[in-house]
Design a protein around this motif. Structure first.
Motif, PDB file in Angstrom:
ATOM      1  N   HIS A  27      11.941  46.251  55.287  1.00 37.43           N
ATOM      2  CA  HIS A  27      11.181  47.365  55.849  1.00 37.43           C
ATOM      3  C   HIS A  27      10.856  48.370  54.756  1.00 37.43           C
ATOM      4  CE1 HIS A  27      11.103  51.139  58.600  1.00 37.43           C
ATOM      5  NE2 HIS A  27       9.899  50.599  58.519  1.00 37.43           N
ATOM      6  N   ALA A  28       9.584  48.757  54.677  1.00 37.89           N
ATOM      7  CA  ALA A  28       9.131  49.712  53.666  1.00 37.89           C
ATOM      8  C   ALA A  28       8.238  50.754  54.316  1.00 37.89           C
ATOM      9  CB  ALA A  28       8.372  48.999  52.554  1.00 37.89           C
ATOM     10  N   SER A  48      20.346  52.410  52.714  1.00 37.78           N
ATOM     11  CA  SER A  48      20.443  53.416  53.771  1.00 37.78           C
ATOM     12  C   SER A  48      19.230  53.239  54.676  1.00 37.78           C
ATOM     13  CB  SER A  48      20.494  54.824  53.182  1.00 37.78           C
ATOM     14  OG  SER A  48      21.701  55.049  52.492  1.00 37.78           O
ATOM     15  N   ARG A  49      19.196  53.972  55.759  1.00 33.32           N
ATOM     16  CA  ARG A  49      18.174  53.762  56.781  1.00 33.32           C
ATOM     17  C   ARG A  49      17.043  54.771  56.581  1.00 33.32           C
ATOM     18  NH1 ARG A  49      20.072  51.126  61.445  1.00 33.32           N
ATOM     19  NH2 ARG A  49      18.757  52.459  62.743  1.00 33.32           N
ATOM     20  N   LEU A  50      15.867  54.268  56.184  1.00 34.90           N
ATOM     21  CA  LEU A  50      14.753  55.170  55.948  1.00 34.90           C
ATOM     22  C   LEU A  50      14.187  55.744  57.245  1.00 34.90           C
ATOM     23  CD1 LEU A  50      11.678  53.783  56.591  1.00 34.90           C
ATOM     24  CD2 LEU A  50      12.405  52.356  54.689  1.00 34.90           C
ATOM     25  N   SER A  51      14.436  55.076  58.376  1.00 36.19           N
ATOM     26  CA  SER A  51      13.880  55.557  59.638  1.00 36.19           C
ATOM     27  C   SER A  51      14.672  56.705  60.239  1.00 36.19           C
ATOM     28  CB  SER A  51      13.800  54.415  60.656  1.00 36.19           C
ATOM     29  OG  SER A  51      15.072  53.830  60.854  1.00 36.19           O
ATOM     30  N   ASP A  52      15.892  56.947  59.751  1.00 31.22           N
ATOM     31  CA  ASP A  52      16.644  58.084  60.274  1.00 31.22           C
ATOM     32  C   ASP A  52      17.543  58.730  59.224  1.00 31.22           C
ATOM     33  OD1 ASP A  52      19.316  56.491  60.702  1.00 31.22           O
ATOM     34  OD2 ASP A  52      17.873  55.393  61.917  1.00 31.22           O
ATOM     35  N   ARG A  53      18.431  57.980  58.585  1.00 26.99           N
ATOM     36  CA  ARG A  53      19.462  58.628  57.765  1.00 26.99           C
ATOM     37  C   ARG A  53      18.880  59.351  56.554  1.00 26.99           C
ATOM     38  NH1 ARG A  53      24.764  59.007  57.734  1.00 26.99           N
ATOM     39  NH2 ARG A  53      25.903  59.200  55.786  1.00 26.99           N
ATOM     40  N   THR A  54      17.894  58.785  55.891  1.00 27.21           N
ATOM     41  CA  THR A  54      17.301  59.450  54.723  1.00 27.21           C
ATOM     42  C   THR A  54      15.898  59.968  55.007  1.00 27.21           C
ATOM     43  OG1 THR A  54      16.318  57.445  53.760  1.00 27.21           O
ATOM     44  CG2 THR A  54      18.623  57.938  53.180  1.00 27.21           C
ATOM     45  N   ALA A  55      15.476  59.955  56.266  1.00 25.43           N
ATOM     46  CA  ALA A  55      14.091  60.296  56.587  1.00 25.43           C
ATOM     47  C   ALA A  55      13.722  61.708  56.133  1.00 25.43           C
ATOM     48  CB  ALA A  55      13.849  60.146  58.089  1.00 25.43           C
ATOM     49  N   ALA A  56      14.612  62.672  56.357  1.00 23.04           N
ATOM     50  CA  ALA A  56      14.298  64.052  55.975  1.00 23.04           C
ATOM     51  C   ALA A  56      14.197  64.191  54.463  1.00 23.04           C
ATOM     52  CB  ALA A  56      15.354  65.000  56.544  1.00 23.04           C
ATOM     53  N   GLY A  79      19.342  43.461  55.363  1.00 27.86           N
ATOM     54  CA  GLY A  79      20.405  43.618  56.349  1.00 27.86           C
ATOM     55  C   GLY A  79      20.724  45.053  56.700  1.00 27.86           C
ATOM     56  N   HIS A  80      19.932  46.001  56.221  1.00 29.36           N
ATOM     57  CA  HIS A  80      20.157  47.418  56.500  1.00 29.36           C
ATOM     58  C   HIS A  80      18.916  48.020  57.159  1.00 29.36           C
ATOM     59  CE1 HIS A  80      23.914  47.838  54.097  1.00 29.36           C
ATOM     60  NE2 HIS A  80      23.381  46.837  53.410  1.00 29.36           N
ATOM     61  N   GLY A  81      19.152  49.029  58.002  1.00 32.14           N
ATOM     62  CA  GLY A  81      18.031  49.674  58.664  1.00 32.14           C
ATOM     63  C   GLY A  81      17.234  48.684  59.479  1.00 32.14           C
ATOM     64  N   THR A 175      30.959  52.693  55.274  1.00 31.40           N
ATOM     65  CA  THR A 175      30.023  51.564  55.282  1.00 31.40           C
ATOM     66  C   THR A 175      29.988  50.801  56.607  1.00 31.40           C
ATOM     67  OG1 THR A 175      31.709  50.315  54.045  1.00 31.40           O
ATOM     68  CG2 THR A 175      29.861  51.213  52.806  1.00 31.40           C
ATOM     69  N   PRO A 176      31.114  50.528  57.282  1.00 29.33           N
ATOM     70  CA  PRO A 176      30.968  49.874  58.585  1.00 29.33           C
ATOM     71  C   PRO A 176      30.165  50.720  59.578  1.00 29.33           C
ATOM     72  CG  PRO A 176      33.233  49.697  57.815  1.00 29.33           C
ATOM     73  CD  PRO A 176      32.533  50.650  56.893  1.00 29.33           C
ATOM     74  N   ALA A 177      30.336  52.037  59.509  1.00 30.33           N
ATOM     75  CA  ALA A 177      29.594  52.913  60.412  1.00 30.33           C
ATOM     76  C   ALA A 177      28.106  52.929  60.083  1.00 30.33           C
ATOM     77  CB  ALA A 177      30.158  54.331  60.348  1.00 30.33           C
ATOM     78  N   LEU A 178      27.749  52.605  58.843  1.00 27.77           N
ATOM     79  CA  LEU A 178      26.344  52.516  58.459  1.00 27.77           C
ATOM     80  C   LEU A 178      25.771  51.130  58.741  1.00 27.77           C
ATOM     81  CD1 LEU A 178      26.401  54.399  55.025  1.00 27.77           C
ATOM     82  CD2 LEU A 178      25.719  55.304  57.247  1.00 27.77           C
ATOM     83  N   VAL A 179      26.507  50.098  58.297  1.00 31.57           N
ATOM     84  CA  VAL A 179      25.997  48.728  58.395  1.00 31.57           C
ATOM     85  C   VAL A 179      25.898  48.275  59.848  1.00 31.57           C
ATOM     86  CG1 VAL A 179      26.453  46.329  57.751  1.00 31.57           C
ATOM     87  CG2 VAL A 179      26.868  48.158  56.110  1.00 31.57           C
TER      88      VAL A 179
END
Length: 664
Positions: A27-28, A48-56, A79-81, A175-179
């Motif tokens: 996903h890009a 990391s998740r570009l759609s929420d965690r790093t979006a701001a 395998g992320h986001g 990491t488990p809470a992220l992955v």
């Protein structure tokens, strides 16, 4: 902070899925200038998740670059986001290979000039360096901020050959809470759940692998840029902060890469981009500074950036100890070569004969956060309490200030009556009123005294000289103050204690600290533009009546002799994104130890995460628990992940491991 609203180019953005050679799609999100001409591409690639965690954070940077004529691209790792596939090991070779494939894909697009740059903070910076070490031809420039170059010794799990309890546990529990978070149905469609379940079935805590490699073996060497930094062909702007644990990466890259393709910048910052304006508040126009780098190396324009000194470094002036600072006092200096001709090693001999160093196990509770990010309890408080648990040596500052820049080094003559232990050295600035400000520190697991790739027992009852570096620093000790070297045998929760460790005898005769003293120079004026960013995303934090927990809280049970550090990371609470996504995160870490029992050390982390799209009826929850303890021969780990879709538990797994203590 200046918010930029107009640019040389209008911009557009779109979400796409980038195909990899094996068919997996990543996903890009691509921001592009509106122009008929091909432009260079900038890539930020991380798990990391570009759609929420790093979006701001992404919104602050990528549209800004697009407005200045670059295609700026944010990609989630495999395998992320919302990317396909399953996540691999944190340090495997697949991540950099995928990143290199993305670089080639970008270079091949009709809207790209064929020249690509990569940038990132922390893991993103590390990933950029690892991709650069593969030398994909289109990759011409890198900006790596607060990035480790060696995940074993300057990363998360280990420090000086000892298990880094705070760093290891913090990231291993996070990491488990992220992955375990699912793809977003608003972006991937109705098969989100099947993809989520496949991802969960392959979930394995990274902690198990990390603790299985307690020396710097081939597993860590393969993931290290330090092994062969000469493989990097791209021009590298290495950036760090004196409060960031990875700051030595900047000096190593500047020392090892050719001067025509590297520049270093170290400021008084924490583990953040230098334009964030969070404590310490010495924000600079970092986007403008990086634009000079991109224009020079991706467009071929002479921006003057290569005429800058090889290293621009901040020298902090003396300040009272505090867990957060406003605008710090200090000044910029320039170095045209490393090692610097302006810096000379000055040896301070320790005095006082044999001294017993046997620190209580709670020594280190005032160490501060391993990776400070600008919260109000991140930095180390007054060190007097820590100093009282250590053996200290002092050197008065007389006449003129003593300015240091680089890595202090200690050599200690030790006698130890057990086979394993650790030595910790802290350098402090002691003011006339007795307050003690931590300047820098270093640690050595004594089994690693002959090299981080081996574990050698200490000859019981024997005496040896050991030497190790402290982290690099830039600091000016003023006249009337004292330079204090504090040596301890414990440093919880940074260093995991060894069973049976009863300290050591330090023979001051034959021991010394060596400081990298910098002579006064007439430095050229070093200036930066005012910080600016793109318009914010508009994430809303609903008002809550819940009382905010302290960032760091120390609890003492006097009767039991037990100390507990409670850490509440400040990224918690609920955030509502403009597209309606609601993200709620709460986490708590605890580090517990009894003052006379090294085997009592234990850590625990609990995470709860909720992702909610009311308009879609989508409501998922992730709950994780991670615990570590140890006995004389093994680390004991316990991890649990529970995932719910609505009220239904769709995944629940517990891992219990006993991992031999071979070294750390």
């Amino acid at each position: 902070m200046r918010i930029r609203t107009s640019y040389p180019y209008d911009t557009s953005h779109q979400d796409v899925f980038i195909p990899l050679p094996d068919g997996i799609r990543l996903h890009a999100r691509i921001w592009r200038p509106v122009t008929g001409e091909p432009v260079p591409a900038l890539l930020e690639y991380l798990p990391s998740r570009l759609s929420d965690r790093t979006a701001a954070r992404d919104r602050q940077r990528h549209p800004w670059y697009a407005g200045h004529g670059y295609a700026s691209v944010r990609v989630d790792a495999r395998g992320h986001g919302n990317s396909e596939g399953v996540p691999g090991d944190e340090y495997d070779a697949a991540g950099p290979a995928d990143g290199a494939a993305v670089v080639h894909w970008l270079a091949g697009q009709e809207w790209c000039s064929g020249r690509v740059g990569m940038f990132g903070l922390s893991r993103g910076g590390y990933d950029a360096l690892r991709v650069a070490a593969l030398a994909p031809e289109p990759l011409k420039a890198v900006v790596a901020v607060c990035a480790a170059d060696d995940p074993y010794d300057s990363g998360v799990p280990y420090l000086g050959g000892s298990v880094l309890a705070a760093g290891l546990h913090d990231w291993a529990a996070t990491t488990p809470a992220l992955v375990a978070r699912p793809p977003d149905p608003a972006l991937v469609g109705p098969d989100w759940k099947d993809r989520w379940l496949r991802r969960l079935e392959n979930l394995e805590p990274y902690l198990h692998t990390w603790l299985a490699h307690q020396t710097r073996d081939e597993y860590w060497k393969r993931a290290s840029i330090r092994e062969d930094s000469s493989a990097i062909r791209a021009a590298v702007l290495a950036v760090g902060g004196w409060h960031d644990p990875y700051r030595d990466t900047v000096l190593r890259l500047v020392e090892r890469l050719a001067p025509d393709r590297v520049r270093g910048l170290i400021g008084p910052w924490s583990h953040l981009y230098p334009d964030q304006g969070l404590p310490p508040e010495q924000a600079i126009g970092f986007l403008q500074e990086t634009l000079r780098w991109w224009d020079q190396h991706l467009r071929g324009e002479d921006t003057g950036v290569m005429a800058e000194p090889l290293l621009r470094a901040w020298i902090s002036e003396s300040h009272r100890p505090s867990t957060e600072y406003g605008t710090p006092a200090g000044h910029w200096v320039a170095e045209t070569a490393l090692p610097s001709p302006n810096v000379s090693p000055v040896t301070y001999a320790l005095q006082g004969g044999p001294r017993i160093v046997d620190s209580p196990q709670q020594t280190g509770l005032d160490a501060g956060r391993f990776r400070p990010v600008g919260d109000d309890a991140d930095l180390p408080p007054d060190q007097r309490d820590e100093d009282a648990k250590s053996v200290c040596f002092e050197f008065p500052v007389e006449g003129a200030p003593i300015e240091i820049l680089g890595r202090p080094r200690v050599r200690l003559r030790l006698r130890m009556d057990v086979a394993r232990g650790q030595a910790i050295a802290r350098l402090c600035d002691v003011a006339p009123d007795g307050s003690s400000t931590l300047v820098t520190r270093g640690t050595l697991g004594l089994a690693a005294r002959h090299g981080l790739d081996r574990a050698d027992d200490w000859p019981v009852g024997g005496t040896e000289d050991v030497a190790f570096d402290l982290n690099a620093t830039g600091y000016a000790f003023p006249p009337g103050h004292r330079i204090r070297l504090a040596v301890s045998s414990s440093y919880w929760p940074w260093v995991w204690p060894r069973a049976g460790s009863v300290g050591f005898t330090l023979d001051a005769d034959g021991s010394f600290v060596e400081l990298p003293v910098r002579r006064p120079t007439e430095d050229p004026a070093i200036r930066f533009e005012e910080p600016e960013q793109a318009e914010p995303l508009g994430v809303v934090r609903p008002v809550t009546l819940d009382e905010q927990r302290p960032g760091r809280l120390v609890v003492r049970d006097v009767a039991k002799g037990e100390w507990r550090l409670e850490v509440a990371p400040r990224h918690g609470g609920t955030r509502v994104h403009p597209d309606g996504l609601e993200v709620t995160e709460n986490a708590r870490e605890t580090y517990t130890i009894q003052e006379n029992d090294p085997l009592s050390a234990r850590t625990r982390s609990d995470w709860t995460v909720r992702l909610h799209r009311p308009e879609l009826g989508w409501d998922v929850r992730i709950e994780t628990r991670s615990e570590i303890s140890a006995d004389e021969t093994a680390f004991l780990t316990s991890d649990e992940v529970v995932c719910k879709d609505g009220g239904e538990v769709v995944f629940h797994r517990t891992w219990e491991k006993r991992i031999p203590r071979t070294a750390g």
